[in-house]
Design an enzyme around this catalytic site. Structure first.
Site, mmCIF file in Angstrom:
data_model
loop_
_atom_site.group_PDB
_atom_site.id
_atom_site.type_symbol
_atom_site.label_atom_id
_atom_site.label_comp_id
_atom_site.label_asym_id
_atom_site.label_seq_id
_atom_site.Cartn_x
_atom_site.Cartn_y
_atom_site.Cartn_z
ATOM 1 N N ASP A 123 0.808 -1.167 0.193
ATOM 2 C CA ASP A 123 -0.098 0.156 0.000
ATOM 3 C C ASP A 123 0.727 1.413 -0.055
ATOM 4 O O ASP A 123 2.177 1.168 0.606
ATOM 5 C CB ASP A 123 -1.123 0.424 1.198
ATOM 6 N N ASP A 125 0.077 4.884 0.851
ATOM 7 C CA ASP A 125 -0.380 6.232 1.744
ATOM 8 C C ASP A 125 -0.262 5.248 3.549
ATOM 9 O O ASP A 125 -0.982 4.715 3.753
ATOM 10 C CB ASP A 125 -2.200 6.465 1.714
HETATM 11 C C1 BG6 Z 1 -5.403 5.816 -0.053
HETATM 12 C C2 BG6 Z 1 -6.114 6.755 1.331
HETATM 13 O O1 BG6 Z 1 -4.778 4.758 -0.531
HETATM 14 O O2 BG6 Z 1 -6.256 6.453 -1.161
HETATM 15 C C3 BG6 Z 1 -7.777 7.107 1.746
HETATM 16 O O3 BG6 Z 1 -5.637 5.418 2.370
HETATM 17 C C4 BG6 Z 1 -7.896 7.877 0.444
HETATM 18 O O4 BG6 Z 1 -7.258 7.873 2.374
HETATM 19 C C5 BG6 Z 1 -7.303 7.094 -1.221
HETATM 20 O O5 BG6 Z 1 -9.345 8.617 0.427
HETATM 21 C C6 BG6 Z 1 -7.900 7.663 -2.607
HETATM 22 O O6 BG6 Z 1 -6.515 8.699 -2.615
HETATM 23 P P1 BG6 Z 1 -6.687 9.700 -4.051
HETATM 24 O O7 BG6 Z 1 -5.048 10.347 -3.796
HETATM 25 O O8 BG6 Z 1 -7.354 9.014 -5.426
HETATM 26 O O9 BG6 Z 1 -8.340 10.923 -3.388
HETATM 27 MG MG MG Z 2 -2.645 2.866 3.406
#
Ligand code: BG6
Ligand code: MG
Length: 221
Positions: free
Chosen positions: A13, A15
């Site tokens: 993963d 984030d």
């Molecule tokens: C995930 C995060 O990796 O990405 C979520 O854990 C987030 O919190 C999701 O909502 C979508 O991210 P993005 O960058 O497309 O808004």
């Molecule tokens: Mg994450």
């Protein structure tokens, strides 16, 4: 965990696992929720980890049934949230990897594991480029590839497919409860980075990224 050595690939993963962007997702939503007068804290934010941007807004609005927004207003909030988020991560560079993660990636590469990203974010490729992990990770499966976010296993299944590795030969590294569920559903070995309370359904739980690096160096030699 002797099983770890028999695996062929690691799917990370992004984030909150490779970089500290999970916190910036939270702070970006906080700007919006504060303005709308919706109570939103770190505990509520746990529910947004791993799910898509649109699902995150739907969840936030479910906390405040008195707030009614048109589809256009929702779209404007999604754009605003992403603009705030992109601005806050714009300074990320190769030094932004979380503690131990560079070491972990190098160690896995040395031991011939295939590596991929499995992220619900549509910004994952931007981060991969900025923090220069494309040196180690060539395969990305992200929010632009999937129809269903975690806890659905789709993002991990696409990663395994692109790595040309059987699902059961993959290890997933996650900081979200939804991601751990997705990995388990896919038949992959899950390593959770966080607390037992949040990620107790993972096959292995370590408290932070440094502990993850130590764990794999201890178990893969
Ligand atoms: C995930 C995060 O990796 O990405 C979520 O854990 C987030 O919190 C999701 O909502 C979508 O991210 P993005 O960058 O497309 O808004
Ligand atoms: Mg994450």
């Amino acid at each position: 965990m002797t099983k770890l050595k028999q695996k062929k690939a690691f799917i990370f993963d992004m984030d909150g696992v490779l970089v500290d962007s999970a916190h910036y997702h939270y702070l970006s939503w906080k700007v919006i929720t504060d303005r709308l007068g919706i109570a939103f804290d770190l505990e509520a934010n746990e529910n947004l980890k791993g799910i898509s941007r649109t699902e995150s807004l739907d969840y936030i609005l479910s906390l405040a049934p008195e707030v009614h927004l048109s589809p256009e207003e929702k779209q404007a909030l999604l754009t605003e949230k992403n603009d705030i988020y992109l601005d806050s991560i714009s300074q990320m560079d190769k030094d932004s990897l979380l503690p131990g993660m560079q070491d972990a990636l190098e160690h896995l590469k040395e031991h011939n594991y295939k590596l991929a990203i499995g992220s619900s974010s549509k910004n994952a490729r931007y981060i991969v480029k900025n923090v220069k992990i494309d040196r180690w990770i060539k395969v990305v499966s992200d929010g632009t590839d999937i129809q269903r976010s975690k806890p659905d296993p789709q993002v991990f299944e696409i990663a395994a497919d692109r790595l040309d590795v059987a699902k059961t030969d993959c290890v997933v590294v996650e900081d979200s409860a939804s991601g751990v569920t997705g990995a388990n559903t896919a038949g992959m070995l899950s390593i959770g980075i966080g607390t037992e309370e949040q990620l107790g359904h993972a096959h292995v739980v370590v408290p932070d990224t440094q502990a993850f690096a130590d764990y794999i160096k201890q178990h893969i030699r």
